[in-house]
Design a protein around this motif. Structure first.
Motif, PDB file in Angstrom:
ATOM      1  N   ARG A 162      56.396 106.289 -64.955  1.00 13.25           N
ATOM      2  CA  ARG A 162      57.538 105.431 -64.617  1.00 13.25           C
ATOM      3  C   ARG A 162      58.775 105.845 -65.422  1.00 13.25           C
ATOM      4  NH1 ARG A 162      60.975 102.512 -66.608  1.00 13.25           N
ATOM      5  NH2 ARG A 162      60.005 102.922 -68.608  1.00 13.25           N
ATOM      6  N   ARG A 163      59.867 106.103 -64.726  1.00 17.43           N
ATOM      7  CA  ARG A 163      61.147 106.376 -65.375  1.00 17.43           C
ATOM      8  C   ARG A 163      62.241 105.731 -64.532  1.00 17.43           C
ATOM      9  NH1 ARG A 163      62.662 110.151 -68.951  1.00 17.43           N
ATOM     10  NH2 ARG A 163      64.305 108.598 -69.112  1.00 17.43           N
ATOM     11  N   SER A 164      63.373 105.491 -65.135  1.00 20.24           N
ATOM     12  CA  SER A 164      64.515 105.018 -64.364  1.00 20.24           C
ATOM     13  C   SER A 164      65.272 106.249 -63.884  1.00 20.24           C
ATOM     14  CB  SER A 164      65.414 104.135 -65.231  1.00 20.24           C
ATOM     15  OG  SER A 164      64.667 103.017 -65.659  1.00 20.24           O
ATOM     16  N   ARG A 166      68.295 107.876 -61.435  1.00 19.21           N
ATOM     17  CA  ARG A 166      69.574 107.467 -60.829  1.00 19.21           C
ATOM     18  C   ARG A 166      70.144 108.512 -59.886  1.00 19.21           C
ATOM     19  NH1 ARG A 166      69.152 106.394 -66.055  1.00 19.21           N
ATOM     20  NH2 ARG A 166      69.035 104.189 -66.693  1.00 19.21           N
ATOM     21  N   GLN A 259      78.853 101.172 -61.149  1.00 23.00           N
ATOM     22  CA  GLN A 259      77.987 102.317 -61.468  1.00 23.00           C
ATOM     23  C   GLN A 259      77.884 103.201 -60.228  1.00 23.00           C
ATOM     24  OE1 GLN A 259      74.666 100.852 -64.439  1.00 23.00           O
ATOM     25  NE2 GLN A 259      74.939  99.306 -62.874  1.00 23.00           N
ATOM     26  N   TRP A 261      76.372 105.850 -59.497  1.00 18.49           N
ATOM     27  CA  TRP A 261      75.070 106.348 -59.061  1.00 18.49           C
ATOM     28  C   TRP A 261      74.385 105.409 -58.068  1.00 18.49           C
ATOM     29  CZ3 TRP A 261      71.027 103.096 -60.266  1.00 18.49           C
ATOM     30  CH2 TRP A 261      71.210 102.209 -61.318  1.00 18.49           C
ATOM     31  N   LEU A 299      60.418  93.449 -62.484  1.00 17.33           N
ATOM     32  CA  LEU A 299      61.024  94.780 -62.562  1.00 17.33           C
ATOM     33  C   LEU A 299      59.968  95.848 -62.823  1.00 17.33           C
ATOM     34  CD1 LEU A 299      63.121  96.993 -63.234  1.00 17.33           C
ATOM     35  CD2 LEU A 299      63.397  95.931 -65.470  1.00 17.33           C
ATOM     36  N   PRO A 315      66.714 100.094 -62.733  1.00 15.00           N
ATOM     37  CA  PRO A 315      67.136  98.696 -62.833  1.00 15.00           C
ATOM     38  C   PRO A 315      68.609  98.584 -63.182  1.00 15.00           C
ATOM     39  CG  PRO A 315      65.792  99.354 -64.753  1.00 15.00           C
ATOM     40  CD  PRO A 315      66.065 100.582 -63.967  1.00 15.00           C
ATOM     41  N   ALA A 318      73.865  94.710 -64.267  1.00 19.00           N
ATOM     42  CA  ALA A 318      75.327  94.610 -64.103  1.00 19.00           C
ATOM     43  C   ALA A 318      75.618  94.222 -62.656  1.00 19.00           C
ATOM     44  CB  ALA A 318      75.975  95.947 -64.453  1.00 19.00           C
TER      45      ALA A 318
HETATM   46  C1  LIG Z   1      66.898  94.617 -68.602  1.00 26.46           C
HETATM   47  C2  LIG Z   1      67.338  96.021 -68.258  1.00 26.46           C
HETATM   48  C3  LIG Z   1      68.622  96.233 -67.820  1.00 26.46           C
HETATM   49  C4  LIG Z   1      69.037  97.508 -67.472  1.00 26.46           C
HETATM   50  N1  LIG Z   1      70.294  97.692 -66.953  1.00 26.46           N
HETATM   51  C5  LIG Z   1      70.674  98.935 -66.596  1.00 26.46           C
HETATM   52  C6  LIG Z   1      71.955  99.153 -66.024  1.00 26.46           C
HETATM   53  O1  LIG Z   1      72.744  98.227 -65.820  1.00 26.46           O
HETATM   54  N2  LIG Z   1      72.294 100.407 -65.679  1.00 26.46           N
HETATM   55  C7  LIG Z   1      71.446 101.460 -65.840  1.00 26.46           C
HETATM   56  O2  LIG Z   1      71.818 102.576 -65.495  1.00 26.46           O
HETATM   57  N3  LIG Z   1      70.225 101.277 -66.384  1.00 26.46           N
HETATM   58  C8  LIG Z   1      69.816 100.057 -66.760  1.00 26.46           C
HETATM   59  N4  LIG Z   1      68.568  99.865 -67.295  1.00 26.46           N
HETATM   60  C9  LIG Z   1      67.656 101.014 -67.423  1.00 26.46           C
HETATM   61  C10 LIG Z   1      67.603 101.539 -68.855  1.00 26.46           C
HETATM   62  O3  LIG Z   1      68.750 102.259 -69.147  1.00 26.46           O
HETATM   63  C11 LIG Z   1      66.350 102.411 -68.983  1.00 26.46           C
HETATM   64  O4  LIG Z   1      65.227 101.595 -68.796  1.00 26.46           O
HETATM   65  C12 LIG Z   1      66.292 103.077 -70.353  1.00 26.46           C
HETATM   66  O5  LIG Z   1      67.295 104.039 -70.478  1.00 26.46           O
HETATM   67  C13 LIG Z   1      64.933 103.742 -70.580  1.00 26.46           C
HETATM   68  O6  LIG Z   1      64.642 104.689 -69.592  1.00 26.46           O
HETATM   69  P1  LIG Z   1      63.347 104.595 -68.660  1.00 26.46           P
HETATM   70  O7  LIG Z   1      63.459 103.334 -67.863  1.00 26.46           O
HETATM   71  O8  LIG Z   1      63.424 105.812 -67.775  1.00 26.46           O
HETATM   72  O9  LIG Z   1      62.142 104.584 -69.524  1.00 26.46           O
HETATM   73  C14 LIG Z   1      68.144  98.597 -67.635  1.00 26.46           C
HETATM   74  C15 LIG Z   1      66.855  98.368 -68.089  1.00 26.46           C
HETATM   75  C16 LIG Z   1      66.461  97.088 -68.402  1.00 26.46           C
HETATM   76  C17 LIG Z   1      65.045  96.865 -68.869  1.00 26.46           C
END
Ligand SMILES: Cc1cc2nc3c(=O)[nH]c(=O)nc-3n(C[C@H](O)[C@H](O)[C@H](O)COP(=O)(O)O)c2cc1C
Length: 348
Positions: A162-164, A166, A259, A261, A299, A315, A318
């Motif tokens: 799992r990664r975030s 964009r 944002q 992206w 989430l 996630p 914003a």
């Molecule tokens: C509560 C929460 C809010 C977040 N809000 C944003 C956001 O507004 N924009 C964004 O690009 N990433 C957002 N993130 C993602 C984080 O930046 C990301 O989880 C963090 O950099 C770690 O990377 P990973 O999720 O790949 O492990 C959010 C994550 C969480 C848990």
């Protein structure tokens, strides 16, 4: 004509000033002890002409203050639209000014774009380094090593991958992938029996008291077999109900904190709470915090399902809440959009 003060007022000190926040309107008003004295008398509806009776000071000056308070909707005229909105708050917001001040003040914030954010971070860094983001056990007397986690186990493999993400490929995601993500987030498993208190939904994610305040909504932009539009996910039926098409909808970045992206999103999942579900049982302001915490569980499950389906997700907290809620047809006080998860096709 009768008047009373708004229920959504909090006073704080800002440097040498006393200020009044009308948090439902997100307005700030510099105030004096006389203003507070006038407001203290206006807890309940009273005739306008009685409001200032017996108040010390110059009657003309007091009347001028009251006029200003009325013009700013800090003091409300019975039957006015502002008084009706205030009544709605009184009827539906059960968690008082502590949670209300926080919740309503943080809606519809102005976000800055990525470039400005970077400049800002550089300014913060110039003021001092970030605190350490990890904590070591070094220095503790007893430190026990743990057995390694088996990342070949498919369960941990998914958690680990799992990664975030964009960056999205410009192709649709499948309806199956979207449906799996929604089910993982808030799918209904069974309905438990709470005896005299009715029946409680047991869903894929834990929920305080099984009150399940969250409903998921989806903005489908590029989902195979699904007309673009805003949909409600019914966990009861595992269906998507069209709320409205997305003709004329702004780009995602306008709804999601500037944002850029997010504009590549194939779908956006909105996490929307109906506060009454939790507040009916839990009347203390702490329940508001519990609602917020539930975002994390939903989430995480959505992102894990996305990882499993091979699609990208990220996630974001914003949000342009009012605009999103208008598109989704939600009520402004009883309900709120608290989070969003962007989904898109992954790059091969
Ligand atoms: C509560 C929460 C809010 C977040 N809000 C944003 C956001 O507004 N924009 C964004 O690009 N990433 C957002 N993130 C993602 C984080 O930046 C990301 O989880 C963090 O950099 C770690 O990377 P990973 O999720 O790949 O492990 C959010 C994550 C969480 C848990």
């Amino acid at each position: 004509m009768r008047i009373r003060r708004a229920a959504t007022l909090v006073s704080t000190f800002e440097n040498d000033k006393t200020v009044l926040h009308n948090f439902l309107r997100k307005e700030i008003f510099e105030c004096t002890p006389r203003v507070l004295e006038i407001l203290a008398r206006l807890a309940d509806w009273i005739p306008l002409e009685d409001a200032l009776a017996g108040l010390p000071g110059d009657p003309a000056a007091n009347a001028e203050i009251l006029k200003t308070l009325i013009s700013r909707d800090i003091v409300l005229l019975e039957g006015s639209p502002a008084a009706e909105r205030d009544q709605r708050y009184r009827d539906h917001w059960r968690w008082g000014a502590v949670a209300g001040f926080y919740h309503f003040s943080l809606r519809d914030l102005e976000f800055i774009d990525a470039e400005r954010k970077l400049e800002q971070l550089r300014e913060y860094k110039a003021e001092g380094d970030s605190p350490p983001l990890l904590t070591s056990n070094d220095g503790l007397d007893v430190v026990e090593p743990l057995p390694p986690v088996n990342l070949d186990d498919p369960f941990y493999d998914i958690l680990y991958r799992r990664r975030s993400r964009r960056e999205y490929a410009s192709k649709p995601i499948s309806l199956q992938a979207l449906g799996n993500c929604l089910f993982a987030g808030k799918g209904l498993k069974e309905i438990g029996d709470a005896g005299e208190f009715g029946r409680l939904p047991l869903t894929m994610t834990p929920s305080g008291g099984a009150r399940n305040p969250f409903e998921l909504y989806v903005w489908a932009r590029a989902v195979e077999g699904l007309a673009p539009g805003f949909y409600h996910y019914s966990s009861l039926e595992h269906t998507l109900g069209l709320v409205r098409d997305d003709d004329g909808a702004p780009p995602p970045s306008r709804l999601l904190g500037k944002q850029e992206w997010t504009n590549g999103a194939a779908a956006v999942v909105f996490l929307c709470a109906t506060f009454e579900r939790s507040a009916w049982k839990y009347r203390q302001a702490l329940a508001y915090r519990v609602v917020l915490m539930e975002v994390g569980a939903i989430l995480q499950n959505v992102q894990l399902a996305a990882t499993h389906a091979g699609i990208a997700s990220s996630p974001t907290g914003a949000l342009a809440e009012t605009e999103i809620e208008r598109l989704l047809g939600l009520e402004e006080i009883e309900q709120a959009t608290l989070f969003a998860i962007v989904l898109g096709a992954g790059h091969e």
